[in-house]
Design a protein around this motif. Structure first.
Motif, PDB file in Angstrom:
ATOM      1  N   TYR A  91      90.077   8.618  76.144  1.00 25.63           N
ATOM      2  CA  TYR A  91      90.133   7.308  75.969  1.00 25.63           C
ATOM      3  C   TYR A  91      90.777   7.074  74.707  1.00 25.63           C
ATOM      4  N   SER A  92      90.140   8.327  73.451  1.00 23.07           N
ATOM      5  CA  SER A  92      90.529   8.484  72.293  1.00 23.07           C
ATOM      6  C   SER A  92      91.197   8.800  71.916  1.00 23.07           C
ATOM      7  N   LEU A  93      91.760   9.953  73.087  1.00 19.84           N
ATOM      8  CA  LEU A  93      93.727   9.932  72.796  1.00 19.84           C
ATOM      9  C   LEU A  93      94.454   9.433  72.986  1.00 19.84           C
ATOM     10  N   TRP A  94      94.448   8.510  74.051  1.00 23.08           N
ATOM     11  CA  TRP A  94      95.382   6.785  74.828  1.00 23.08           C
ATOM     12  C   TRP A  94      95.082   6.413  74.073  1.00 23.08           C
ATOM     13  N   THR A  95      94.050   5.870  73.125  1.00 21.87           N
ATOM     14  CA  THR A  95      94.529   5.316  71.638  1.00 21.87           C
ATOM     15  C   THR A  95      96.032   5.423  70.671  1.00 21.87           C
ATOM     16  N   ALA A  96      95.967   7.162  70.796  1.00 15.81           N
ATOM     17  CA  ALA A  96      96.940   7.204  70.044  1.00 15.81           C
ATOM     18  C   ALA A  96      97.983   7.273  70.912  1.00 15.81           C
ATOM     19  N   ARG A  97      98.337   7.311  71.432  1.00 16.09           N
ATOM     20  CA  ARG A  97      99.303   6.780  72.637  1.00 16.09           C
ATOM     21  C   ARG A  97     100.927   6.651  72.035  1.00 16.09           C
ATOM     22  N   GLU A  98     100.279   6.145  71.063  1.00 14.61           N
ATOM     23  CA  GLU A  98     102.274   5.281  70.203  1.00 14.61           C
ATOM     24  C   GLU A  98     102.562   6.226  69.073  1.00 14.61           C
ATOM     25  N   HIS A  99     102.032   7.389  68.772  1.00 17.53           N
ATOM     26  CA  HIS A  99     101.980   8.286  67.935  1.00 17.53           C
ATOM     27  C   HIS A  99     102.709   9.261  68.312  1.00 17.53           C
ATOM     28  N   LEU A 100     102.977   9.392  69.535  1.00 16.50           N
ATOM     29  CA  LEU A 100     102.544  10.666  70.239  1.00 16.50           C
ATOM     30  C   LEU A 100     104.711  10.762  70.313  1.00 16.50           C
ATOM     31  N   HIS A 101     104.998   9.797  69.846  1.00 14.31           N
ATOM     32  CA  HIS A 101     106.776  10.013  70.415  1.00 14.31           C
ATOM     33  C   HIS A 101     107.590  10.732  69.451  1.00 14.31           C
ATOM     34  N   ASP A 102     106.679  11.494  68.528  1.00 13.30           N
ATOM     35  CA  ASP A 102     107.356  12.519  67.747  1.00 13.30           C
ATOM     36  C   ASP A 102     106.857  13.522  68.064  1.00 13.30           C
ATOM     37  N   GLY A 103     105.676  13.760  68.540  1.00 15.33           N
ATOM     38  CA  GLY A 103     105.359  14.762  69.107  1.00 15.33           C
ATOM     39  C   GLY A 103     104.205  15.360  68.452  1.00 15.33           C
ATOM     40  N   ALA A 104     102.768  16.041  68.294  1.00 14.88           N
ATOM     41  CA  ALA A 104     102.025  15.435  67.971  1.00 14.88           C
ATOM     42  C   ALA A 104     100.241  17.092  67.917  1.00 14.88           C
ATOM     43  N   LEU A 105     100.730  18.395  67.133  1.00 18.32           N
ATOM     44  CA  LEU A 105      99.341  19.238  67.082  1.00 18.32           C
ATOM     45  C   LEU A 105      98.145  18.343  67.675  1.00 18.32           C
ATOM     46  N   LEU A 106      97.487  18.749  67.930  1.00 18.80           N
ATOM     47  CA  LEU A 106      96.335  17.803  68.518  1.00 18.80           C
ATOM     48  C   LEU A 106      95.139  19.074  67.652  1.00 18.80           C
ATOM     49  N   VAL A 107      93.992  18.622  67.045  1.00 16.25           N
ATOM     50  CA  VAL A 107      93.314  18.884  66.667  1.00 16.25           C
ATOM     51  C   VAL A 107      91.306  18.778  67.282  1.00 16.25           C
ATOM     52  N   ASN A 108      90.848  18.668  68.015  1.00 17.66           N
ATOM     53  CA  ASN A 108      89.347  17.957  68.278  1.00 17.66           C
ATOM     54  C   ASN A 108      88.380  18.277  66.152  1.00 17.66           C
ATOM     55  N   GLY A 109      88.390  17.251  66.810  1.00 18.65           N
ATOM     56  CA  GLY A 109      87.200  16.911  65.361  1.00 18.65           C
ATOM     57  C   GLY A 109      86.074  18.054  65.236  1.00 18.65           C
ATOM     58  N   ASP A 110      85.956  18.449  66.046  1.00 17.25           N
ATOM     59  CA  ASP A 110      84.704  19.483  66.308  1.00 17.25           C
ATOM     60  C   ASP A 110      84.787  21.048  66.349  1.00 17.25           C
TER      61      ASP A 110
END
Length: 246
Positions: A91-110
């Protein structure tokens, strides 16, 4: 492409450190927190706009935001996960879905790791390549808790789960992935289907759903890499050693 950090988790196994701050703000090297290392790594590969998904104790990150921006030379945009304490990180990643359209480098905060992880993923981008790349440790001995990765004969993701027998795994996903712009909409759909099916599922289950729908995900072997996922006090002690060498 943006940087994206998932930092909504409570980190209950790290109390009392997380009584009033999220896990991402636990110090691992003097005053340097896990979030500092995430931001430093993203800035090191040229990503200056970073979206941070916040939830539990989010005010602590909100207060530090100007200082973090100045320290790491990034612009930080906060996205609030209103269900951080009753839904898992699919759900956390889904909340950021509108920010994925330019591509994203995703990092877990732990996750504490060196910037070579981000560099490796970026070096494996290809215009005709897979839309999602996963950083995979192929050297670590695996047990029950690790997020294990299975690959098919062509090296694409076949399975990603903690439930896989270690002997069947090609390696461990370390919590860093690259999401290409073309993956934004179909991955958001897969994530929604995942958390709607079960609020307790991980975003890695969303990657599985995405792959099961015929989309290509490629795990990228990192080679020898010193890193740690910080879940409990034993992990934190190791992270403090790792952070000194990152």
């Amino acid at each position: 492409m943006i940087g994206l950090v998932l930092a909504a988790g409570a980190g209950r196994r790290l109390r009392p450190y997380t009584d009033s701050v999220p896990k991402a703000l636990v110090p691992v090297d003097g005053t340097t927190t896990i979030l500092d290392i995430c931001l430093r790594n993203l800035a090191a590969v040229g990503l200056r706009h970073v979206v941070v998904v916040v939830g539990y104790a989010r005010q602590a990150i909100e207060i530090l935001r100007p200082e973090l921006e100045l320290r790491h030379g990034v612009d930080i945009e906060l996205v609030v996960n209103p269900h951080a304490e009753d839904r898992n990180n699919a759900y956390s990643l889904w909340t950021a879905r509108e920010h994925l359209h330019d591509g994203a480098l995703l990092v877990n905060g732990d996750t504490v790791h060196p910037p070579t992880v981000e560099e490796t993923l970026l070096s494996h981008r290809h215009p005709d390549g897979p839309e999602v790349l996963l950083a995979m440790d192929t050297t670590k001995s695996l047990a029950e808790e690790e997020m294990k990765v299975g690959v098919d004969g062509e090296g694409y993701l076949a399975r990603i789960t903690k439930l896989m027998p270690p002997a069947e795994a090609a390696g461990e996903y370390i919590g860093v992935s690259l999401i290409e712009p073309a993956a934004a909409a179909p991955l958001a759909d897969a994530l929604q289907a995942t958390w709607e099916r079960d609020h307790g599922l991980y975003y890695e289950d969303g990657y599985q759903e995405y792959a099961d729908r015929g989309r290509l995900v490629r795990p990228v072997p990192l080679g020898p890499t010193t890193w740690v996922e910080v879940d409990d006090h034993t992990d934190l002690a190791r992270a403090r050693d790792v952070a000194c060498r990152c």
